[in-house]
Design a protein around this motif. Structure first.
Motif, mmCIF file in Angstrom:
data_model
loop_
_atom_site.group_PDB
_atom_site.id
_atom_site.type_symbol
_atom_site.label_atom_id
_atom_site.label_comp_id
_atom_site.label_asym_id
_atom_site.label_seq_id
_atom_site.Cartn_x
_atom_site.Cartn_y
_atom_site.Cartn_z
ATOM 1 N N MET A 1 0.675 -1.221 0.033
ATOM 2 C CA MET A 1 -0.093 0.055 -0.298
ATOM 3 C C MET A 1 0.843 1.537 0.028
ATOM 4 O O MET A 1 0.320 2.223 0.281
ATOM 5 C CB MET A 1 -0.891 -0.031 1.383
ATOM 6 C CG MET A 1 -2.130 -1.235 1.134
ATOM 7 S SD MET A 1 -3.376 -0.816 -0.281
ATOM 8 C CE MET A 1 -3.966 0.658 0.132
ATOM 9 N N MET B 1 -2.818 4.661 -4.232
ATOM 10 C CA MET B 1 -4.338 4.868 -4.244
ATOM 11 C C MET B 1 -5.089 3.609 -4.942
ATOM 12 O O MET B 1 -4.727 3.053 -5.829
ATOM 13 C CB MET B 1 -4.461 6.064 -4.959
ATOM 14 C CG MET B 1 -3.881 7.453 -4.348
ATOM 15 S SD MET B 1 -4.469 8.721 -5.181
ATOM 16 C CE MET B 1 -6.148 9.081 -4.555
ATOM 17 N N ARG C 1 -5.148 -2.090 -7.016
ATOM 18 C CA ARG C 1 -4.207 -0.896 -6.579
ATOM 19 C C ARG C 1 -4.256 -0.106 -7.954
ATOM 20 O O ARG C 1 -3.724 -0.453 -9.081
ATOM 21 C CB ARG C 1 -2.953 -1.571 -6.224
ATOM 22 C CG ARG C 1 -2.917 -2.122 -5.057
ATOM 23 C CD ARG C 1 -1.568 -2.432 -4.501
ATOM 24 N NE ARG C 1 -1.104 -3.719 -5.379
ATOM 25 C CZ ARG C 1 0.244 -3.736 -5.496
ATOM 26 N NH1 ARG C 1 1.105 -3.381 -4.750
ATOM 27 N NH2 ARG C 1 0.619 -4.881 -6.286
ATOM 28 N N VAL D 1 -1.440 13.313 -3.567
ATOM 29 C CA VAL D 1 -2.357 12.250 -3.447
ATOM 30 C C VAL D 1 -4.021 13.157 -3.263
ATOM 31 O O VAL D 1 -4.667 12.626 -3.866
ATOM 32 C CB VAL D 1 -2.284 11.195 -2.195
ATOM 33 C CG1 VAL D 1 -3.573 10.716 -1.829
ATOM 34 C CG2 VAL D 1 -1.338 10.343 -2.591
ATOM 35 N N TYR E 1 -6.904 4.950 0.369
ATOM 36 C CA TYR E 1 -5.348 4.605 0.748
ATOM 37 C C TYR E 1 -5.065 4.875 2.084
ATOM 38 O O TYR E 1 -5.689 5.427 2.933
ATOM 39 C CB TYR E 1 -4.522 5.928 -0.033
ATOM 40 C CG TYR E 1 -4.900 7.324 0.173
ATOM 41 C CD1 TYR E 1 -4.301 8.155 1.405
ATOM 42 C CD2 TYR E 1 -6.086 8.034 -0.343
ATOM 43 C CE1 TYR E 1 -4.877 9.348 1.590
ATOM 44 C CE2 TYR E 1 -6.459 9.118 -0.232
ATOM 45 C CZ TYR E 1 -5.733 9.791 1.124
ATOM 46 O OH TYR E 1 -6.308 11.096 1.146
#
Length: 208
Positions: free
Chosen positions: A14, A119, A162, A184, A194
């Motif tokens: 992640m 994200m 993802r 982001v 996320y």
């Protein structure tokens, strides 16, 4: 894991950061001398010398280094924070691997740091919806790796778990993390999800 604080099911990753404070000079030497060099030597001894990218996934515990896996490719999303720190030309390095001239080729990395925040589609790694339009400013797009997405005419749509790897580099890790999260915030698509704590464990380690 998928949620903040390393909660929830495992994922392919992640987020990532580099350099990793856990990897001290001593551990790096151990990994090189006890794992990487013997593996390369063993393949050569079997008449199959390795040329290319060999990615070693390592588990660090205290002062020991253990192998989780080897991949004959770049790791994802690990490489998304390693390559932005490479100051040498990647094509030149890859050609040197192929030509057997890597020892004479400069491979120089920046002294800075990098952070990549994945994200994902909400519900990943289990059930999630896809097909949502992705928008982001050009500056963010220039530092974003597209993964689970597809182009449909002039639109970019989510098509996987993802979706994007939003990346930033800076002089230090704290600044790189902050910049990655700023980028982001400029990305928009329905169902976006996320982690908010990528790199926090590293920052705590740097405090001690």
């Amino acid at each position: 894991r998928v949620f903040d604080g390393d909660e929830g099911p495992n994922t392919g990753g992640m987020g990532t950061y580099a350099p990793a404070p856990v990897m001290t000079d001593v551990l790096r030497l151990k990994a090189t001398e006890l794992i990487l060099k013997p593996v390369i030597a063993a393949m050569a001894a079997e008449g199959m010398p390795y040329q290319g990218c060999l990615y070693a996934g390592l588990m660090i515990k205290g002062d020991s280094v253990k192998v989780v896996e080897f991949n004959c490719r770049f790791g994802d999303p690990e490489t998304q924070v390693v390559l932005p720190l490479l100051e040498s030309d990647l094509l030149t390095v890859m050609q040197a691997c192929r030509n057997g001239t890597l020892a004479e080729t400069e491979v120089k990395f920046s002294d800075g740091a990098a952070c990549c925040v994945i994200m994902a589609s909400s519900g990943y790694p289990e059930h999630y919806e896809k097909g949502f339009a992705i928008t982001m400013p050009a500056e963010t797009a220039a530092h974003t790796y597209v993964a689970g997405a597809k182009r449909e005419e002039d639109r970019l749509l989510t098509s996987g778990g993802r979706v994007l790897g939003v990346t930033a580099t800076a002089a230090d890790l704290k600044s790189a993390i902050e910049k990655a999260y700023e980028r982001v915030e400029s990305v928009h698509f329905d169902n976006a999800f996320y982690r908010h704590d990528i790199g926090q464990r590293a920052l705590k380690a740097l405090e001690h």
